[in-house]
Scaffold this motif. Structure first.
Motif, short mmCIF file in Angstrom:
data_model
loop_
_atom_site.label_atom_id
_atom_site.label_comp_id
_atom_site.label_asym_id
_atom_site.label_seq_id
_atom_site.Cartn_x
_atom_site.Cartn_y
_atom_site.Cartn_z
N CYS A 14 27.92 12.08 -29.94
CA CYS A 14 26.64 13.67 -30.85
C CYS A 14 28.28 14.76 -31.18
O CYS A 14 28.75 15.12 -29.70
N CYS A 17 26.08 17.57 -28.78
CA CYS A 17 25.84 18.02 -27.37
C CYS A 17 27.05 16.81 -26.56
O CYS A 17 27.24 16.70 -25.24
N ARG A 19 27.16 13.29 -26.06
CA ARG A 19 26.68 12.70 -25.84
C ARG A 19 27.14 11.10 -26.51
O ARG A 19 27.72 10.99 -28.10
N CYS A 57 22.88 12.48 -32.18
CA CYS A 57 22.63 11.60 -31.13
C CYS A 57 20.88 11.44 -31.36
O CYS A 57 20.23 12.73 -32.03
N CYS A 60 19.45 15.91 -28.75
CA CYS A 60 19.47 17.04 -29.23
C CYS A 60 19.08 18.14 -30.98
O CYS A 60 19.34 16.96 -31.13
ZN LIG Z 1 22.73 14.44 -28.99
#
Ligand SMILES: [Zn+2]
Ligand SMILES: [Zn+2]
Length: 75
Positions: A14, A17, A19, A57, A60
């Motif tokens: 992502c 963030c 991930r 993702c 977030c």
């Molecule tokens: Zn994210």
């Protein structure tokens, strides 16, 4: 690194963030990569460079309201 949703090998991260996500679980979003203001021409508006369709993702979320860049402007 595995997908945070299904624990299979991830295809990417992502952009917001960080991930890890497989291709079944990432979404796309727009992402501001750069904000620029000309120091030579004060009348010129602040410019942003936006990249479309970056990985995002499901966890977030952008904040619900836009903020104005005007408040950062120096007098
Ligand atoms: Zn994210
Ligand atoms: Zn997944």
């Amino acid at each position: 690194m595995n997908c945070i949703e299904c624990d299979r090998p991830a295809n990417g991260n992502c952009r917001f963030c960080g991930r890890a996500l497989c291709k079944d679980h990432f979404n796309s979003a727009n992402f501001i990569v750069s904000v620029a203001q000309s120091s030579e021409d004060q009348a010129k508006k602040t410019e942003v460079l936006v990249t479309k369709n970056v990985l995002k993702c499901n966890h977030c979320e952008p904040v619900g309201e836009l903020i104005t860049l005007e408040k950062f402007k120096e007098d």
